[in-house]
Design a protein around this motif. Structure first.
Motif, mmCIF file in Angstrom:
data_model
loop_
_atom_site.group_PDB
_atom_site.id
_atom_site.type_symbol
_atom_site.label_atom_id
_atom_site.label_comp_id
_atom_site.label_asym_id
_atom_site.label_seq_id
_atom_site.Cartn_x
_atom_site.Cartn_y
_atom_site.Cartn_z
ATOM 1 N N VAL A 291 0.873 -1.175 0.000
ATOM 2 C CA VAL A 291 0.000 0.000 0.000
ATOM 3 C C VAL A 291 0.912 1.228 0.000
ATOM 4 C CG1 VAL A 291 -1.787 1.264 1.227
ATOM 5 C CG2 VAL A 291 -1.800 -1.245 1.246
ATOM 6 N N GLY A 292 0.973 1.945 -1.116
ATOM 7 C CA GLY A 292 1.880 3.087 -1.241
ATOM 8 C C GLY A 292 3.100 2.708 -2.075
ATOM 9 N N GLU A 293 4.209 3.441 -1.879
ATOM 10 C CA GLU A 293 5.418 3.251 -2.681
ATOM 11 C C GLU A 293 6.273 2.115 -2.105
ATOM 12 O OE1 GLU A 293 8.885 6.073 -4.701
ATOM 13 O OE2 GLU A 293 7.920 6.681 -2.837
ATOM 14 N N ASN A 294 6.734 1.237 -2.994
ATOM 15 C CA ASN A 294 7.582 0.123 -2.592
ATOM 16 C C ASN A 294 9.046 0.565 -2.640
ATOM 17 O OD1 ASN A 294 8.718 -2.302 -1.941
ATOM 18 N ND2 ASN A 294 8.031 -3.396 -3.771
ATOM 19 N N LEU A 295 9.457 1.326 -1.623
ATOM 20 C CA LEU A 295 10.814 1.854 -1.558
ATOM 21 C C LEU A 295 11.266 1.859 -0.106
ATOM 22 C CD1 LEU A 295 13.114 3.162 -3.242
ATOM 23 C CD2 LEU A 295 12.121 5.379 -2.650
ATOM 24 N N VAL A 296 12.466 1.316 0.161
ATOM 25 C CA VAL A 296 12.973 1.201 1.525
ATOM 26 C C VAL A 296 14.391 1.759 1.575
ATOM 27 C CG1 VAL A 296 13.465 -0.354 3.449
ATOM 28 C CG2 VAL A 296 11.614 -0.907 1.847
ATOM 29 N N LEU A 297 14.654 2.671 2.519
ATOM 30 C CA LEU A 297 16.002 3.173 2.765
ATOM 31 C C LEU A 297 16.650 2.284 3.818
ATOM 32 C CD1 LEU A 297 18.215 5.335 2.386
ATOM 33 C CD2 LEU A 297 17.132 6.619 4.253
ATOM 34 N N VAL A 298 17.844 1.741 3.494
ATOM 35 C CA VAL A 298 18.527 0.798 4.377
ATOM 36 C C VAL A 298 19.859 1.378 4.832
ATOM 37 C CG1 VAL A 298 19.431 -1.542 4.627
ATOM 38 C CG2 VAL A 298 17.478 -1.112 3.134
ATOM 39 N N ASN A 299 20.099 1.339 6.150
ATOM 40 C CA ASN A 299 21.371 1.754 6.737
ATOM 41 C C ASN A 299 22.044 0.506 7.311
ATOM 42 O OD1 ASN A 299 23.516 3.078 7.858
ATOM 43 N ND2 ASN A 299 22.336 4.156 9.424
ATOM 44 N N VAL A 300 23.145 0.078 6.678
ATOM 45 C CA VAL A 300 23.845 -1.137 7.088
ATOM 46 C C VAL A 300 25.060 -0.731 7.929
ATOM 47 C CG1 VAL A 300 24.970 -3.264 6.343
ATOM 48 C CG2 VAL A 300 23.100 -2.293 4.979
ATOM 49 N N ILE A 301 25.084 -1.137 9.204
ATOM 50 C CA ILE A 301 26.178 -0.799 10.111
ATOM 51 C C ILE A 301 27.208 -1.923 10.058
ATOM 52 C CG2 ILE A 301 26.800 -0.117 12.455
ATOM 53 C CD1 ILE A 301 24.755 1.716 11.084
ATOM 54 N N VAL A 302 28.424 -1.581 9.566
ATOM 55 C CA VAL A 302 29.502 -2.556 9.422
ATOM 56 C C VAL A 302 30.559 -2.292 10.492
ATOM 57 C CG1 VAL A 302 31.300 -3.448 7.889
ATOM 58 C CG2 VAL A 302 29.085 -2.757 6.952
ATOM 59 N N GLN A 303 31.010 -3.357 11.162
ATOM 60 C CA GLN A 303 32.037 -3.233 12.197
ATOM 61 C C GLN A 303 33.194 -4.178 11.905
ATOM 62 O OE1 GLN A 303 32.189 -1.136 14.632
ATOM 63 N NE2 GLN A 303 30.111 -0.312 14.787
ATOM 64 N N SER A 304 34.379 -3.791 12.420
ATOM 65 C CA SER A 304 35.535 -4.667 12.329
ATOM 66 C C SER A 304 35.494 -5.647 13.486
ATOM 67 C CB SER A 304 36.838 -3.855 12.381
ATOM 68 O OG SER A 304 37.945 -4.712 12.539
ATOM 69 N N SER A 305 35.857 -6.881 13.237
ATOM 70 C CA SER A 305 35.820 -7.900 14.285
ATOM 71 C C SER A 305 37.154 -8.038 15.011
ATOM 72 C CB SER A 305 35.435 -9.252 13.680
ATOM 73 O OG SER A 305 36.380 -9.632 12.697
ATOM 74 N N GLU A 306 38.083 -7.116 14.821
ATOM 75 C CA GLU A 306 39.404 -7.232 15.439
ATOM 76 C C GLU A 306 39.320 -7.131 16.966
ATOM 77 O OE1 GLU A 306 42.109 -5.387 11.802
ATOM 78 O OE2 GLU A 306 41.752 -4.227 13.635
ATOM 79 N N GLY A 307 38.275 -6.472 17.495
ATOM 80 C CA GLY A 307 38.150 -6.298 18.945
ATOM 81 C C GLY A 307 37.282 -7.339 19.610
ATOM 82 N N THR A 308 37.083 -8.503 18.971
ATOM 83 C CA THR A 308 36.266 -9.558 19.566
ATOM 84 C C THR A 308 36.994 -10.899 19.475
ATOM 85 O OG1 THR A 308 35.109 -10.007 17.477
ATOM 86 C CG2 THR A 308 34.107 -8.388 18.971
ATOM 87 N N ARG A 309 36.576 -11.804 20.346
ATOM 88 C CA ARG A 309 37.145 -13.156 20.313
ATOM 89 C C ARG A 309 36.131 -14.130 20.889
ATOM 90 N NH1 ARG A 309 42.699 -15.343 23.255
ATOM 91 N NH2 ARG A 309 42.378 -17.538 22.710
ATOM 92 N N GLN A 310 36.049 -15.298 20.277
ATOM 93 C CA GLN A 310 35.119 -16.323 20.755
ATOM 94 C C GLN A 310 35.852 -17.324 21.629
ATOM 95 O OE1 GLN A 310 31.793 -18.049 18.278
ATOM 96 N NE2 GLN A 310 33.041 -19.886 18.407
ATOM 97 N N ILE A 311 35.191 -17.735 22.726
ATOM 98 C CA ILE A 311 35.764 -18.692 23.647
ATOM 99 C C ILE A 311 34.663 -19.647 24.105
ATOM 100 C CG2 ILE A 311 35.381 -17.211 25.659
ATOM 101 C CD1 ILE A 311 38.011 -18.287 26.810
ATOM 102 N N SER A 312 35.015 -20.911 24.313
ATOM 103 C CA SER A 312 34.053 -21.903 24.815
ATOM 104 C C SER A 312 34.285 -22.108 26.304
ATOM 105 C CB SER A 312 34.205 -23.235 24.073
ATOM 106 O OG SER A 312 33.835 -23.094 22.719
ATOM 107 N N ILE A 313 33.206 -22.033 27.089
ATOM 108 C CA ILE A 313 33.322 -22.180 28.535
ATOM 109 C C ILE A 313 32.326 -23.213 29.043
ATOM 110 C CG2 ILE A 313 34.167 -19.825 28.869
ATOM 111 C CD1 ILE A 313 31.370 -19.060 29.822
ATOM 112 N N ILE A 314 32.630 -23.774 30.213
ATOM 113 C CA ILE A 314 31.733 -24.730 30.882
ATOM 114 C C ILE A 314 31.030 -23.998 32.022
ATOM 115 C CG2 ILE A 314 31.622 -26.858 32.233
ATOM 116 C CD1 ILE A 314 34.086 -27.815 30.678
ATOM 117 N N PRO A 315 29.703 -24.053 32.106
ATOM 118 C CA PRO A 315 28.980 -23.278 33.120
ATOM 119 C C PRO A 315 29.273 -23.740 34.543
ATOM 120 C CG PRO A 315 27.508 -24.084 31.395
ATOM 121 C CD PRO A 315 28.794 -24.810 31.231
#
Length: 400
Positions: A291-315
Protein backbone atom coordinates in the motif's frame (compact mmCIF):
# COMPACT_ATOMS: atom_id res chain seq x y z
CA UNK A 1 -12.69 -96.65 0.19
CA UNK A 2 -11.76 -93.22 -1.12
CA UNK A 3 -8.89 -91.36 0.49
CA UNK A 4 -10.41 -88.53 2.54
CA UNK A 5 -7.16 -86.88 3.63
CA UNK A 6 -5.40 -85.99 0.43
CA UNK A 7 -2.02 -84.21 0.57
CA UNK A 8 -3.43 -80.66 0.03
CA UNK A 9 -6.06 -81.24 2.73
CA UNK A 10 -3.41 -82.47 5.16
CA UNK A 11 -1.27 -79.41 4.47
CA UNK A 12 -4.24 -77.12 5.13
CA UNK A 13 -5.01 -78.83 8.44
CA UNK A 14 -1.39 -78.57 9.59
CA UNK A 15 -1.32 -74.86 8.70
CA UNK A 16 -4.62 -74.22 10.54
CA UNK A 17 -3.37 -76.02 13.66
CA UNK A 18 -0.10 -74.04 13.55
CA UNK A 19 -2.01 -70.73 13.33
CA UNK A 20 -4.26 -71.68 16.27
CA UNK A 21 -1.21 -72.59 18.36
CA UNK A 22 0.54 -69.30 17.39
CA UNK A 23 -2.52 -67.19 18.28
CA UNK A 24 -2.81 -68.85 21.69
CA UNK A 25 0.92 -68.45 22.40
CA UNK A 26 0.81 -64.78 21.35
CA UNK A 27 -2.28 -64.11 23.47
CA UNK A 28 -0.54 -65.54 26.53
CA UNK A 29 2.72 -63.67 25.97
CA UNK A 30 3.47 -60.74 28.29
CA UNK A 31 4.27 -57.44 26.54
CA UNK A 32 5.40 -54.07 27.91
CA UNK A 33 4.14 -50.56 27.19
CA UNK A 34 4.84 -46.95 28.28
CA UNK A 35 2.05 -44.42 28.95
CA UNK A 36 1.94 -40.73 29.86
CA UNK A 37 -0.39 -40.80 32.86
CA UNK A 38 -1.94 -37.76 34.62
CA UNK A 39 -0.82 -36.59 38.06
CA UNK A 40 -3.14 -34.84 40.51
CA UNK A 41 -2.37 -32.77 43.61
CA UNK A 42 -4.60 -33.50 46.61
CA UNK A 43 -5.10 -32.21 50.14
CA UNK A 44 -3.28 -28.92 49.59
CA UNK A 45 -4.50 -26.02 51.75
CA UNK A 46 -7.02 -23.79 49.96
CA UNK A 47 -4.84 -20.68 50.18
CA UNK A 48 -1.74 -22.38 48.70
CA UNK A 49 -0.70 -23.39 45.19
CA UNK A 50 2.20 -25.24 43.57
CA UNK A 51 4.29 -22.87 41.44
CA UNK A 52 5.02 -25.26 38.56
CA UNK A 53 3.08 -28.50 39.06
CA UNK A 54 4.00 -31.72 37.28
CA UNK A 55 1.06 -32.98 35.20
CA UNK A 56 2.26 -36.32 33.76
CA UNK A 57 4.53 -39.23 34.60
CA UNK A 58 5.97 -41.89 32.29
CA UNK A 59 4.27 -45.13 33.35
CA UNK A 60 5.88 -48.48 32.45
CA UNK A 61 3.44 -51.42 32.48
CA UNK A 62 3.24 -55.01 31.26
CA UNK A 63 0.46 -57.46 30.45
CA UNK A 64 -1.11 -59.63 27.77
CA UNK A 65 -1.97 -58.05 24.40
CA UNK A 66 -5.67 -58.23 25.28
CA UNK A 67 -5.21 -56.49 28.63
CA UNK A 68 -2.94 -53.80 27.16
CA UNK A 69 -5.45 -53.17 24.38
CA UNK A 70 -7.94 -51.97 27.00
CA UNK A 71 -5.46 -49.47 28.50
CA UNK A 72 -5.08 -45.75 27.66
CA UNK A 73 -3.07 -42.85 29.11
CA UNK A 74 -6.01 -42.04 31.36
CA UNK A 75 -6.38 -45.55 32.80
CA UNK A 76 -3.62 -44.98 35.34
CA UNK A 77 -3.50 -41.89 37.52
CA UNK A 78 -1.09 -40.70 40.17
CA UNK A 79 -1.39 -38.33 43.11
CA UNK A 80 0.82 -36.08 45.20
CA UNK A 81 -0.54 -35.81 48.74
CA UNK A 82 0.31 -32.40 50.19
CA UNK A 83 -1.67 -32.67 53.45
CA UNK A 84 1.49 -31.90 55.43
CA UNK A 85 2.24 -28.67 53.50
CA UNK A 86 0.91 -25.73 55.53
CA UNK A 87 3.00 -22.75 54.39
CA UNK A 88 5.00 -21.45 51.40
CA UNK A 89 8.41 -23.01 50.77
CA UNK A 90 10.30 -25.69 48.88
CA UNK A 91 9.29 -29.31 49.42
CA UNK A 92 9.85 -32.80 48.08
CA UNK A 93 7.19 -35.49 47.81
CA UNK A 94 6.65 -39.02 46.53
CA UNK A 95 4.30 -39.56 43.60
CA UNK A 96 1.79 -42.25 44.57
CA UNK A 97 -0.06 -44.55 42.18
CA UNK A 98 -3.81 -45.11 42.38
CA UNK A 99 -5.73 -48.32 41.50
CA UNK A 100 -4.16 -50.77 39.03
CA UNK A 101 -6.47 -52.49 36.50
CA UNK A 102 -6.78 -56.28 36.62
CA UNK A 103 -4.47 -58.17 34.26
CA UNK A 104 -1.86 -55.39 34.11
CA UNK A 105 1.35 -55.06 36.12
CA UNK A 106 2.74 -51.65 37.01
CA UNK A 107 6.52 -51.91 36.61
CA UNK A 108 7.64 -48.35 37.46
CA UNK A 109 6.93 -44.66 36.89
CA UNK A 110 9.18 -41.68 36.29
CA UNK A 111 9.70 -39.49 38.14
CA UNK A 112 8.65 -41.13 41.38
CA UNK A 113 9.63 -38.12 43.53
CA UNK A 114 9.73 -34.38 42.81
CA UNK A 115 10.97 -31.14 44.35
CA UNK A 116 8.55 -28.21 44.06
CA UNK A 117 7.82 -24.72 45.36
CA UNK A 118 4.59 -23.72 47.12
CA UNK A 119 3.33 -20.14 47.51
CA UNK A 120 0.19 -18.30 48.56
CA UNK A 121 -2.55 -18.01 45.93
CA UNK A 122 -2.94 -14.55 44.42
CA UNK A 123 -5.04 -13.19 41.55
CA UNK A 124 -4.38 -11.01 38.54
CA UNK A 125 -6.62 -9.45 35.89
CA UNK A 126 -5.26 -9.87 32.34
CA UNK A 127 -6.57 -9.17 28.82
CA UNK A 128 -7.85 -11.84 26.46
CA UNK A 129 -5.85 -12.15 23.21
CA UNK A 130 -7.82 -13.51 20.23
CA UNK A 131 -6.12 -15.96 17.88
CA UNK A 132 -7.73 -17.23 14.67
CA UNK A 133 -7.16 -20.56 12.90
CA UNK A 134 -7.56 -21.06 9.15
CA UNK A 135 -8.48 -18.52 6.49
CA UNK A 136 -11.75 -16.94 5.40
CA UNK A 137 -13.08 -17.58 1.89
CA UNK A 138 -11.19 -15.95 -1.00
CA UNK A 139 -12.19 -12.32 -1.71
CA UNK A 140 -13.32 -11.96 1.93
CA UNK A 141 -11.49 -10.53 4.92
CA UNK A 142 -11.91 -10.27 8.68
CA UNK A 143 -13.05 -6.74 9.52
CA UNK A 144 -13.34 -7.03 13.29
CA UNK A 145 -13.03 -9.61 16.08
CA UNK A 146 -14.38 -9.13 19.62
CA UNK A 147 -14.53 -11.37 22.67
CA UNK A 148 -16.70 -11.05 25.76
CA UNK A 149 -15.51 -10.84 28.43
CA UNK A 150 -12.24 -9.34 27.16
CA UNK A 151 -10.59 -9.50 30.59
CA UNK A 152 -10.37 -12.43 33.00
CA UNK A 153 -9.01 -13.18 36.46
CA UNK A 154 -6.05 -15.55 36.68
CA UNK A 155 -5.42 -17.43 39.95
CA UNK A 156 -2.25 -19.16 41.11
CA UNK A 157 0.99 -18.87 43.03
CA UNK A 158 2.45 -15.36 42.88
CA UNK A 159 5.64 -16.59 41.15
CA UNK A 160 3.54 -18.29 38.45
CA UNK A 161 1.37 -15.21 37.88
CA UNK A 162 4.46 -13.10 37.13
CA UNK A 163 4.87 -15.10 33.92
CA UNK A 164 1.26 -14.58 32.75
CA UNK A 165 0.50 -11.37 30.83
CA UNK A 166 -2.60 -12.52 28.92
CA UNK A 167 -4.78 -15.52 28.12
CA UNK A 168 -5.68 -16.88 24.68
CA UNK A 169 -9.07 -17.33 23.01
CA UNK A 170 -8.80 -19.35 19.80
CA UNK A 171 -11.48 -19.53 17.09
CA UNK A 172 -11.59 -21.14 13.62
CA UNK A 173 -12.50 -18.88 10.68
CA UNK A 174 -11.69 -21.41 7.97
CA UNK A 175 -13.89 -20.97 4.88
CA UNK A 176 -16.16 -18.42 6.56
CA UNK A 177 -17.78 -15.65 4.49
CA UNK A 178 -20.19 -13.97 6.91
CA UNK A 179 -20.44 -12.74 10.49
CA UNK A 180 -20.69 -15.37 13.23
CA UNK A 181 -20.41 -15.86 16.99
CA UNK A 182 -18.96 -18.88 18.78
CA UNK A 183 -18.22 -20.01 22.35
CA UNK A 184 -14.51 -20.13 23.31
CA UNK A 185 -12.50 -21.54 26.17
CA UNK A 186 -9.78 -19.34 27.67
CA UNK A 187 -6.29 -20.79 28.06
CA UNK A 188 -3.13 -19.50 29.70
CA UNK A 189 -0.03 -20.59 27.80
CA UNK A 190 3.66 -20.98 28.56
CA UNK A 191 6.41 -19.31 26.52
CA UNK A 192 6.58 -22.55 24.48
CA UNK A 193 2.88 -22.31 23.58
CA UNK A 194 1.70 -25.22 25.75
CA UNK A 195 -1.09 -25.04 28.34
CA UNK A 196 0.06 -23.41 31.58
CA UNK A 197 -1.07 -25.79 34.34
CA UNK A 198 0.29 -23.50 37.09
CA UNK A 199 -2.74 -21.20 36.98
CA UNK A 200 -6.51 -21.32 36.51
CA UNK A 201 -8.92 -18.79 35.00
CA UNK A 202 -12.30 -17.32 35.89
CA UNK A 203 -14.48 -17.23 33.95
CA UNK A 204 -13.22 -20.25 32.03
CA UNK A 205 -15.03 -19.38 28.79
CA UNK A 206 -16.62 -16.57 26.80
CA UNK A 207 -18.03 -15.73 23.37
CA UNK A 208 -16.27 -14.45 20.25
CA UNK A 209 -17.90 -12.34 17.54
CA UNK A 210 -16.18 -12.26 14.11
CA UNK A 211 -17.15 -9.68 11.46
CA UNK A 212 -16.39 -10.85 7.88
CA UNK A 213 -17.04 -8.94 4.66
CA UNK A 214 -15.95 -8.83 1.01
CA UNK A 215 -12.66 -7.13 0.18
CA UNK A 216 -8.88 -7.56 0.51
CA UNK A 217 -7.12 -7.96 3.84
CA UNK A 218 -4.39 -5.62 5.09
CA UNK A 219 -1.42 -6.26 7.34
CA UNK A 220 1.69 -4.47 8.60
CA UNK A 221 4.85 -6.56 8.14
CA UNK A 222 8.42 -6.03 9.27
CA UNK A 223 11.42 -6.28 6.96
CA UNK A 224 14.38 -8.65 6.84
CA UNK A 225 17.50 -7.93 4.79
CA UNK A 226 18.55 -10.16 1.89
CA UNK A 227 22.25 -9.92 0.95
CA UNK A 228 24.34 -10.57 -2.15
CA UNK A 229 28.11 -11.12 -1.96
CA UNK A 230 30.26 -11.10 1.19
CA UNK A 231 32.10 -8.60 3.37
CA UNK A 232 35.91 -8.75 3.33
CA UNK A 233 37.52 -10.92 6.03
CA UNK A 234 37.54 -9.36 9.49
CA UNK A 235 34.30 -7.38 9.01
CA UNK A 236 30.75 -8.15 10.08
CA UNK A 237 27.28 -6.60 10.04
CA UNK A 238 26.33 -5.22 13.43
CA UNK A 239 22.86 -3.93 12.53
CA UNK A 240 20.52 -3.20 9.64
CA UNK A 241 18.14 -0.24 10.04
CA UNK A 242 15.11 0.16 7.76
CA UNK A 243 13.09 3.28 6.96
CA UNK A 244 10.18 2.61 7.08
CA UNK A 245 10.49 -0.22 9.63
CA UNK A 246 7.21 -1.85 8.56
CA UNK A 247 5.21 -1.85 5.33
CA UNK A 248 1.46 -2.18 4.89
CA UNK A 249 0.51 -4.82 2.34
CA UNK A 250 -2.78 -6.12 0.95
CA UNK A 251 -3.89 -9.50 -0.33
CA UNK A 252 -6.09 -12.44 0.59
CA UNK A 253 -6.27 -13.49 4.24
CA UNK A 254 -4.66 -16.81 3.34
CA UNK A 255 -1.67 -15.15 1.64
CA UNK A 256 -1.05 -12.63 4.42
CA UNK A 257 -1.32 -15.15 7.26
CA UNK A 258 1.50 -17.13 5.67
CA UNK A 259 3.89 -14.16 5.94
CA UNK A 260 5.86 -13.31 9.09
CA UNK A 261 7.96 -10.59 7.41
CA UNK A 262 9.07 -9.35 3.97
CA UNK A 263 12.56 -9.85 2.52
CA UNK A 264 14.18 -6.92 0.74
CA UNK A 265 15.69 -7.15 -2.72
CA UNK A 266 19.40 -8.14 -2.38
CA UNK A 267 21.83 -5.69 -0.72
CA UNK A 268 25.34 -5.91 -2.25
CA UNK A 269 28.09 -6.49 0.38
CA UNK A 270 31.10 -6.96 -1.91
CA UNK A 271 34.03 -4.74 -0.92
CA UNK A 272 32.18 -2.97 1.91
CA UNK A 273 34.44 -2.06 4.86
CA UNK A 274 32.38 0.83 6.28
CA UNK A 275 28.76 1.44 7.18
CA UNK A 276 26.66 2.44 4.15
CA UNK A 277 23.17 3.42 3.04
CA UNK A 278 21.25 2.21 0.02
CA UNK A 279 17.72 1.98 -1.39
CA UNK A 280 15.94 -1.34 -1.98
CA UNK A 281 12.38 -2.62 -2.39
CA UNK A 282 10.33 -5.25 -0.60
CA UNK A 283 10.42 -8.58 -2.43
CA UNK A 284 6.69 -9.34 -2.69
CA UNK A 285 5.13 -12.80 -3.15
CA UNK A 286 2.57 -13.27 -5.91
CA UNK A 287 -0.82 -11.85 -4.95
CA UNK A 288 0.56 -9.42 -2.34
CA UNK A 289 0.83 -5.66 -2.95
CA UNK A 290 2.37 -2.78 -1.02
CA UNK A 291 0.00 0.00 0.00
CA UNK A 292 1.88 3.09 -1.24
CA UNK A 293 5.42 3.25 -2.68
CA UNK A 294 7.58 0.12 -2.59
CA UNK A 295 10.81 1.85 -1.56
CA UNK A 296 12.97 1.20 1.53
CA UNK A 297 16.00 3.17 2.77
CA UNK A 298 18.53 0.80 4.38
CA UNK A 299 21.37 1.75 6.74
CA UNK A 300 23.85 -1.14 7.09
CA UNK A 301 26.18 -0.80 10.11
CA UNK A 302 29.50 -2.56 9.42
CA UNK A 303 32.04 -3.23 12.20
CA UNK A 304 35.53 -4.67 12.33
CA UNK A 305 35.82 -7.90 14.28
CA UNK A 306 39.40 -7.23 15.44
CA UNK A 307 38.15 -6.30 18.95
CA UNK A 308 36.27 -9.56 19.57
CA UNK A 309 37.15 -13.16 20.31
CA UNK A 310 35.12 -16.32 20.75
CA UNK A 311 35.76 -18.69 23.65
CA UNK A 312 34.05 -21.90 24.81
CA UNK A 313 33.32 -22.18 28.54
CA UNK A 314 31.73 -24.73 30.88
CA UNK A 315 28.98 -23.28 33.12
CA UNK A 316 29.04 -23.10 36.91
CA UNK A 317 25.74 -23.67 38.77
CA UNK A 318 23.98 -21.52 41.36
CA UNK A 319 20.71 -21.93 43.32
CA UNK A 320 20.70 -25.71 42.91
CA UNK A 321 17.88 -27.38 44.86
CA UNK A 322 19.24 -28.74 48.13
CA UNK A 323 19.94 -32.46 48.01
CA UNK A 324 20.23 -32.53 44.21
CA UNK A 325 23.15 -32.33 41.81
CA UNK A 326 23.70 -31.78 38.08
CA UNK A 327 24.37 -35.08 36.34
CA UNK A 328 24.35 -33.87 32.73
CA UNK A 329 24.08 -30.70 30.62
CA UNK A 330 23.41 -30.50 26.89
CA UNK A 331 25.35 -28.97 25.23
CA UNK A 332 28.27 -29.32 27.64
CA UNK A 333 29.87 -25.96 26.74
CA UNK A 334 28.76 -22.47 25.71
CA UNK A 335 30.34 -20.44 22.90
CA UNK A 336 30.77 -16.82 24.05
CA UNK A 337 31.78 -13.83 21.87
CA UNK A 338 33.78 -11.41 24.05
CA UNK A 339 34.64 -7.80 23.12
CA UNK A 340 37.41 -5.62 24.53
CA UNK A 341 40.91 -4.24 24.07
CA UNK A 342 42.77 -6.34 21.45
CA UNK A 343 45.79 -6.61 23.77
CA UNK A 344 43.60 -8.09 26.54
CA UNK A 345 41.89 -10.43 24.10
CA UNK A 346 45.23 -11.87 22.96
CA UNK A 347 45.74 -13.47 26.38
CA UNK A 348 42.05 -14.28 27.02
CA UNK A 349 41.55 -17.38 29.17
CA UNK A 350 38.52 -19.23 30.51
CA UNK A 351 39.17 -17.86 34.00
CA UNK A 352 38.27 -14.36 32.70
CA UNK A 353 34.80 -15.38 31.47
CA UNK A 354 32.41 -17.18 33.81
CA UNK A 355 28.78 -18.30 33.34
CA UNK A 356 26.75 -18.75 36.54
CA UNK A 357 23.80 -20.83 35.35
CA UNK A 358 20.84 -20.05 37.63
CA UNK A 359 18.92 -23.27 38.46
CA UNK A 360 16.38 -21.60 40.77
CA UNK A 361 13.20 -23.74 40.68
CA UNK A 362 14.77 -26.56 38.63
CA UNK A 363 13.26 -29.96 39.48
CA UNK A 364 14.39 -33.56 39.34
CA UNK A 365 14.90 -34.75 35.77
CA UNK A 366 15.26 -32.64 32.61
CA UNK A 367 15.06 -28.83 32.92
CA UNK A 368 15.38 -26.31 30.10
CA UNK A 369 17.22 -23.23 31.36
CA UNK A 370 17.41 -19.93 29.45
CA UNK A 371 20.76 -18.11 29.50
CA UNK A 372 20.90 -14.32 29.85
CA UNK A 373 23.78 -11.83 29.71
CA UNK A 374 23.26 -11.11 33.41
CA UNK A 375 24.53 -14.62 34.24
CA UNK A 376 28.03 -13.86 32.89
CA UNK A 377 30.99 -12.53 34.88
CA UNK A 378 33.96 -11.11 32.90
CA UNK A 379 37.22 -9.47 33.84
CA UNK A 380 37.51 -5.69 33.82
CA UNK A 381 37.75 -4.24 30.31
CA UNK A 382 35.76 -7.09 28.72
CA UNK A 383 32.10 -7.48 27.78
CA UNK A 384 29.92 -10.28 26.42
CA UNK A 385 28.66 -9.50 22.91
CA UNK A 386 26.75 -12.70 22.20
CA UNK A 387 26.57 -16.38 23.11
CA UNK A 388 25.14 -19.62 21.81
CA UNK A 389 23.05 -21.52 22.50
CA UNK A 390 20.68 -19.35 24.55
CA UNK A 391 19.07 -22.38 26.22
CA UNK A 392 20.51 -25.59 27.68
CA UNK A 393 19.04 -28.83 29.03
CA UNK A 394 20.16 -29.60 32.59
CA UNK A 395 19.53 -32.99 34.23
CA UNK A 396 19.13 -32.94 38.04
CA UNK A 397 19.25 -36.08 40.18
CA UNK A 398 19.02 -36.69 43.91
CA UNK A 399 22.43 -37.01 45.59
CA UNK A 400 23.12 -40.39 47.14
Amino acid sequence: MARIFTLPVMRGLVLLIAMIVWVNVYAATVHSQTLNSPVYIKNLAEDLAVVDPITEVATHISGTPYALGLISDQTFSFAIDLADVTKPGRYSAKIQNNAIPEGVKLISWEPDEIVFDVDFITTKIVPVVIETDGWVADSYSVKDVEVFPNQVTVHGASAALELVSDVKARVSIDGRSQRFTAPVTYKAETAEGTVNHSVWITPESGEISVEIDKGASFRNLGLKAAFAGELPGGFWIQEVIFEPQVMMVSGTQRKLDQLSYLFTTPINLNGKTKSFKTQVAANLPNGVKVVGENLVLVNVIVQSSEGTRQISIIPAYINVTEGFGVTNINPSSIKVMVAGNPEILKGLSRSQVKLNLDLQGALSGANFVDISKGMFEVSEGLSVVSFEPNRVEVILSRLQ
